[in-house]
Design a protein around this motif. Structure first.
Motif, short mmCIF file in Angstrom:
data_model
loop_
_atom_site.label_atom_id
_atom_site.label_comp_id
_atom_site.label_asym_id
_atom_site.label_seq_id
_atom_site.Cartn_x
_atom_site.Cartn_y
_atom_site.Cartn_z
N ARG A 14 42.74 44.76 42.36
CA ARG A 14 43.79 45.69 42.80
C ARG A 14 44.71 45.00 43.80
NH1 ARG A 14 43.59 50.19 40.38
NH2 ARG A 14 41.64 51.07 39.67
N THR A 15 45.94 45.44 43.87
CA THR A 15 46.91 44.92 44.83
C THR A 15 46.33 44.99 46.23
OG1 THR A 15 48.74 45.69 43.46
CG2 THR A 15 49.22 45.21 45.75
N GLY A 16 46.45 43.87 46.96
CA GLY A 16 45.96 43.80 48.33
C GLY A 16 44.56 43.25 48.47
N THR A 83 50.92 41.92 42.20
CA THR A 83 51.04 42.00 40.75
C THR A 83 51.70 40.75 40.16
OG1 THR A 83 53.10 43.24 41.04
CG2 THR A 83 51.08 44.52 40.68
N ASN A 84 52.56 40.08 40.93
CA ASN A 84 53.21 38.87 40.38
C ASN A 84 52.27 37.66 40.37
OD1 ASN A 84 53.18 38.03 43.03
ND2 ASN A 84 55.39 38.14 43.33
N GLN A 85 51.04 37.87 40.79
CA GLN A 85 50.03 36.81 40.67
C GLN A 85 49.14 37.01 39.45
OE1 GLN A 85 48.56 37.14 44.81
NE2 GLN A 85 49.32 35.05 45.13
N THR A 113 44.18 39.65 36.26
CA THR A 113 45.12 40.77 36.19
C THR A 113 45.06 41.51 37.52
OG1 THR A 113 44.78 41.02 33.81
CG2 THR A 113 45.75 42.89 34.99
N VAL A 114 46.23 41.70 38.14
CA VAL A 114 46.31 42.44 39.40
C VAL A 114 47.04 43.75 39.13
CG1 VAL A 114 47.03 42.41 41.81
CG2 VAL A 114 46.39 40.27 40.68
N LEU A 115 46.33 44.85 39.40
CA LEU A 115 46.90 46.18 39.10
C LEU A 115 47.53 46.80 40.34
CD1 LEU A 115 43.93 47.52 36.95
CD2 LEU A 115 46.07 46.50 36.15
#
Lengths: 115, 113
Positions: A14-16, A83-85, A113-115
């Motif tokens: 997840r983001t962060g 998410t851009n990673q 995948t980063v959501l």
């Protein structure tokens, strides 16, 4: 045969979140590398390392850090995933120019995948 | 830094056909490698060829360093040859690849049965 092993084939975060990607090689190679691969952009170098505790920035180091505490292990760290990673991350190693040709050997890749 | 251009970007062939993939680079190199990336993402080193010619079965490669290009030849293509072929170079002034290779964007090859 040289083996480069990446710890995770697929990850969803997840983001962060803080993300660790681990890479281990078993042939006493001096050099280790982290690349990311994105459609249309090819492979781009993030960080590399000549030796234990040594690290050098590649072409796109922003948002990443690395750790090489042991010769065989090179870790890529995303301190706060964004998410851009989302990408395929590829680890590679090479023997070092002092021992002859610097032939890169790659691991199987880690798809993040980063959501 | 060094620029690497590969052509063609895409290639669709029938099984049994021959093909030539090209890699142009913008500066002197002392490291050049060809890789094949299979459909599962694994990059396999095909050739280390900073100059000269090498052959391995149905594959061969030639690098003309003075003219800054390399060619990868695939003869009698098989469906298992499908995937993306990358050329990667290490410049004369970058430790011959010790600080990483620069990759082209690849040639996406599809071999149809």
């Amino acid at each position: 045969d040289v083996k480069v092993t990446q710890s995770s084939r697929y990850l969803v975060k997840r983001t962060g979140e803080k993300v660790f990607l681990e890479c281990v090689q078993d042939m006493d190679h001096e050099n280790m590398f982290w690349y990311r691969q994105d459609p249309g952009l090819g492979l781009r170098l993030i960080y590399f390392s000549y030796d234990v505790k040594m690290k050098e920035k590649g072409d796109i180091p922003e948002g990443y850090s690395v750790s090489r505490e042991k010769k065989e292990r090179f870790s890529l760290i995303l301190e706060s995933a964004s998410t851009n990673q989302t990408s395929m991350y590829l680890c590679a190693s090479s023997p070092g120019t002092s021992t002859g040709a610097n032939v890169l050997t790659f691991g199987a890749g880690s798809r993040l995948t980063v959501l | 830094g060094i620029q690497v251009e590969q052509s063609p970007p895409d290639l669709i062939l029938q099984e049994g056909a021959n093909s030539t993939l090209r890699c142009n680079f913008s500066d002197s190199v002392n490291n050049l490698q060809w890789f094949h990336q299979n459909p599962w993402g694994q990059l396999i080193n095909l050739f280390y060829i900073p100059s000269g010619t090498k052959q391995n079965g149905r594959l061969s490669a030639t690098t003309v360093a003075t003219e800054r290009y390399s060619l990868l030849y695939i003869s009698s293509s098989q469906t298992t040859d499908s995937g993306v072929y990358f050329c990667a170079v290490g410049g004369m002034y970058s430790g011959g690849g010790a600080d990483g290779l620069t990759f082209g964007k690849g040639t996406h090859l599809i071999i149809q049965p």
